[in-house]
Design a protein around this motif. Sequence first.
Motif, short mmCIF file in Angstrom:
data_model
loop_
_atom_site.label_atom_id
_atom_site.label_comp_id
_atom_site.label_asym_id
_atom_site.label_seq_id
_atom_site.Cartn_x
_atom_site.Cartn_y
_atom_site.Cartn_z
N GLY A 112 0.79 -1.26 0.04
CA GLY A 112 -0.11 0.02 0.16
C GLY A 112 0.80 1.12 0.04
O GLY A 112 0.27 2.43 -0.35
N THR A 158 0.89 2.02 5.44
CA THR A 158 -0.21 1.22 5.42
C THR A 158 0.06 -0.28 6.33
O THR A 158 0.97 -0.41 6.39
CB THR A 158 -0.50 0.81 3.89
OG1 THR A 158 0.73 0.16 3.53
CG2 THR A 158 -0.96 2.11 3.08
N TYR A 194 -6.94 4.11 3.96
CA TYR A 194 -6.18 2.77 3.83
C TYR A 194 -4.71 3.17 4.53
O TYR A 194 -3.98 2.22 4.60
CB TYR A 194 -6.04 2.62 2.44
CG TYR A 194 -7.03 2.35 1.57
CD1 TYR A 194 -7.58 1.01 1.91
CD2 TYR A 194 -8.04 3.07 1.12
CE1 TYR A 194 -8.61 0.26 1.22
CE2 TYR A 194 -9.11 2.72 0.28
CZ TYR A 194 -9.64 1.37 0.59
OH TYR A 194 -10.71 0.79 -0.30
N ALA A 195 -4.46 4.45 5.08
CA ALA A 195 -3.25 4.67 5.67
C ALA A 195 -3.28 5.41 6.82
O ALA A 195 -4.25 6.24 7.17
CB ALA A 195 -2.28 5.31 4.75
N TYR A 226 -5.81 -1.34 -3.29
CA TYR A 226 -6.42 0.13 -3.62
C TYR A 226 -5.12 0.71 -4.27
O TYR A 226 -5.34 1.31 -5.44
CB TYR A 226 -6.73 0.54 -2.20
CG TYR A 226 -7.36 2.20 -2.46
CD1 TYR A 226 -8.47 2.20 -3.07
CD2 TYR A 226 -6.63 3.21 -2.18
CE1 TYR A 226 -8.92 3.52 -3.20
CE2 TYR A 226 -6.98 4.40 -2.40
CZ TYR A 226 -8.28 4.69 -2.83
OH TYR A 226 -8.72 6.04 -2.96
N LEU A 255 -4.54 8.21 0.46
CA LEU A 255 -4.53 7.25 1.33
C LEU A 255 -4.93 7.29 2.83
O LEU A 255 -5.84 6.28 3.12
CB LEU A 255 -3.22 6.66 1.15
CG LEU A 255 -2.59 5.87 -0.14
CD1 LEU A 255 -1.11 5.66 -0.03
CD2 LEU A 255 -3.42 5.00 -0.53
N ALA A 283 -5.54 -2.37 1.24
CA ALA A 283 -4.62 -1.12 0.79
C ALA A 283 -3.73 -1.34 -0.31
O ALA A 283 -3.51 -0.60 -1.26
CB ALA A 283 -3.76 -0.90 2.09
#
Length: 168
Positions: A54, A75, A142-143, A96, A137, A93
């Motif tokens: 990610g 991530t 996701y992060a 994505y 992100l 992640a």
Amino acid sequence: MKIKRQKKKQIMLMLCILLILMTGKIDFGGEYTRLEHEYLGNRISCDVIRVVDGDTFVALLNEQEEKVRLIGVDTPESVHPDKSKNTEAGALASEYASGLLENQTVQLELDVQERDKYGRILAYVYLEDGTFLNEKLILDGYAKIATYPPNVKYVDVFKKAAESREQK
């Protein structure tokens, strides 16, 4: 008189060495050398070859594959050698990031440090449409923020993104 002249020579020599070191024009045999690239403003254009996870991908720079690590974000793990550390959130992640990055041309913006201790290029990344990936992100969940001085140029942007995410 002779001592003053020697001091001046020493100072000039030190200044020349310092100037050479600051410009990065000499390779002292280290494993990694400074990037040579064409700047687009203060950004470097590169093609993404594949996504590692990610927050890391492989890009083509100067006809060479280089790992790029996003600055300021982290991530969850998805490709850690210790499989017990890999998570479903890490896999999401990574998926994505793959959807956003693979086969794309992106812009890299460097901060104070060009590389981390693993030799990866440290960068803020902008997608073809100008989207700031590091921030996206965080905004999309996701992060999380992971800033490490001296690379803190956009820490306030990341904090604002995290606050915005928490309010959703």
